[in-house]
Design a protein around this motif. Structure first.
Motif, PDB file in Angstrom:
ATOM      1  N   GLU A 132       4.564  58.894  54.731  1.00  0.00           N
ATOM      2  CA  GLU A 132       3.784  59.347  54.217  1.00  0.00           C
ATOM      3  C   GLU A 132       3.769  58.967  52.767  1.00  0.00           C
ATOM      4  O   GLU A 132       4.429  57.301  51.918  1.00  0.00           O
ATOM      5  N   TYR A 136       2.940  62.436  47.781  1.00  0.00           N
ATOM      6  CA  TYR A 136       3.234  63.165  48.331  1.00  0.00           C
ATOM      7  C   TYR A 136       4.872  63.427  48.640  1.00  0.00           C
ATOM      8  O   TYR A 136       5.707  64.342  48.476  1.00  0.00           O
ATOM      9  N   ASN A 137       5.956  62.753  48.776  1.00  0.00           N
ATOM     10  CA  ASN A 137       7.228  62.267  48.955  1.00  0.00           C
ATOM     11  C   ASN A 137       7.367  62.109  47.735  1.00  0.00           C
ATOM     12  O   ASN A 137       8.674  62.973  47.205  1.00  0.00           O
ATOM     13  N   GLN A 167       2.775  53.927  50.441  1.00  0.00           N
ATOM     14  CA  GLN A 167       3.702  54.420  51.447  1.00  0.00           C
ATOM     15  C   GLN A 167       5.203  54.440  51.689  1.00  0.00           C
ATOM     16  O   GLN A 167       5.889  53.440  51.741  1.00  0.00           O
ATOM     17  N   ARG A 170       8.968  58.869  55.143  1.00  0.00           N
ATOM     18  CA  ARG A 170       9.710  59.922  53.823  1.00  0.00           C
ATOM     19  C   ARG A 170      11.619  59.697  53.600  1.00  0.00           C
ATOM     20  O   ARG A 170      11.745  59.907  54.838  1.00  0.00           O
ATOM     21  N   SER A 175       8.920  66.137  51.208  1.00  0.00           N
ATOM     22  CA  SER A 175       7.264  65.548  50.750  1.00  0.00           C
ATOM     23  C   SER A 175       6.298  66.605  52.011  1.00  0.00           C
ATOM     24  O   SER A 175       5.259  66.194  51.864  1.00  0.00           O
ATOM     25  N   ARG A 179       1.847  69.736  50.686  1.00  0.00           N
ATOM     26  CA  ARG A 179       0.959  69.059  51.649  1.00  0.00           C
ATOM     27  C   ARG A 179       0.622  70.576  52.499  1.00  0.00           C
ATOM     28  O   ARG A 179      -0.608  71.097  52.662  1.00  0.00           O
TER      29      ARG A 179
END
Ligand code: PHE
Length: 349
Positions: A132, A136-137, A167, A170, A175, A179
């Motif tokens: 991820e 997002y994480n 990156q 996750r 996370s 999304r």
């Protein structure tokens, strides 16, 4: 000579009828039609016969041979048919051969149980990548840049994308929240089961790879009361018992207010005592409650990161470890059993 032919034919037919195996029949064939057979002898004597005699003996010998050949073929068929029937015979009383059976991994079972309970309550199942982006994480779910969770100690950092995005493996199923929200407009209710990773030392209750289960409910007037009700219903269905849920104030960057939530002990039912005596319950150590996970009302910053208008929606989120639930349900005392690959563990399920 005619009598010899008749006799040889009768003897041959009798021998054929008596032959009860392919081998015995082959022997009969050689004896009556082979080089040393009576017919060969008869044919040899033919040259000494008068033309009249020959005219009578010849057809008779041929007729006898044909009859013997037909009898041989018929008997061969009968023997083959009997043999097939023998091969097909099954002793239905014989003990069977054990078949090695596979079984579902306890985590798969727990995940399916959970999904069934939630889908029955109208939840959809969402999914996201295990590798991820930092966005997002962490960023999107309001984890500050200097939060210790981003530290090398807790997070497995992997290769930066060609676009320069950092990156991670996750660290939580949280996370997937942003999304999903970028693709959907409330109201919705989803669960997010998935594998997560933490760079930490392993012991009987911690592993570097484990599974989480996120629940996310967003709408116009979703409250903590909804969370409590759904949590209570879920855990009661999962453990087939009347489970109470208890909240304790706690902090997670992506919720406000945030809680840690406990469920009444699945062994003593919340009394903290063993039923027979007054000794402390072994499962909850006398607490009456077991820690299960984190929860809270979704932070407005998370909604904003997803592109929603601030203060337009309300929602709750929770997350907990799947292994922990499986350990409670199946009385497993070490989390490392799940990924040990030891079939002795798996075979019990
Ligand atoms: N993501 C948190 C964790 O991994 C759990 C959590 C999820 C807490 C949702 C609150 C809300 O520990």
């Amino acid at each position: 000579m005619m009598q010899d032919i008749t006799q040889a034919k009768e003897a041959a037919l009798a021998a054929i009828a008596a032959a009860d195996s392919a081998d015995a029949l082959a022997e009969v064939r050689v004896r009556y039609l082979g080089k040393k057979s009576p017919f060969t002898a008869i044919l040899k004597q033919m040259k000494d016969l008068s033309p009249d005699e020959r005219r009578a003996v010849g057809p008779a010998a041929n007729e006898a041979k044909t009859a013997i050949q037909e009898a041989l073929a018929a008997q061969q068929e009968a023997i083959d048919a009997a043999h097939d029937a023998d091969a097909e015979w099954v002793d239905v009383t014989a003990p069977g051969t054990p078949v090695a059976r596979g079984s579902l991994h306890p985590l798969t079972r727990v995940q399916r149980d959970i999904e069934e309970i939630f889908t029955a309550m109208g939840f959809a199942i969402a999914d996201g990548p295990e590798v991820e982006t930092e966005f997002y994480n962490f960023d999107a779910v309001n984890v500050p840049t200097d939060h210790p969770a981003r530290d090398m100690q807790d997070t497995f950092w992997v290769q930066t994308t060609p676009a320069g995005e950092r990156q991670v493996l996750r660290t939580h199923t949280t996370s997937v929240q942003v999304r999903y929200m970028q693709q959907h407009t409330p109201p919705f209710r989803i669960i997010i089961p998935g594998r997560v990773f933490r760079q930490e030392a392993t012991d009987s209750t911690h592993d570097h790879t484990f599974h989480q289960f996120e629940a996310l409910v967003v709408g116009d007037d979703v409250s903590v009361a909804h969370f409590l009700d759904i949590a209570q219903k879920f855990f009661s269905a999962f453990f087939h018992a009347d489970i109470k849920v208890r909240l304790r104030p706690s902090y997670f960057p992506f919720v406000e207010p945030g809680f840690e939530f406990d469920i009444s002990c699945t062994k003593c039912g919340g009394s903290g005592r063993n039923s027979e005596d007054t000794a402390a319950c072994g499962a909850c150590k006398g607490n009456g409650y077991l820690e299960v996970g984190g929860a809270g009302m979704v932070h407005q910053n998370v909604f904003v990161a997803a592109g929603y208008e601030r203060d337009r929606y309300q929602g709750f989120a929770w997350g907990f470890g799947l292994e922990r639930l499986a350990m409670m349900k199946y009385k497993i005392d070490d989390i490392r059993h799940f990924h040990s690959g030891d079939v002795r563990v798996i075979r019990q399920f």
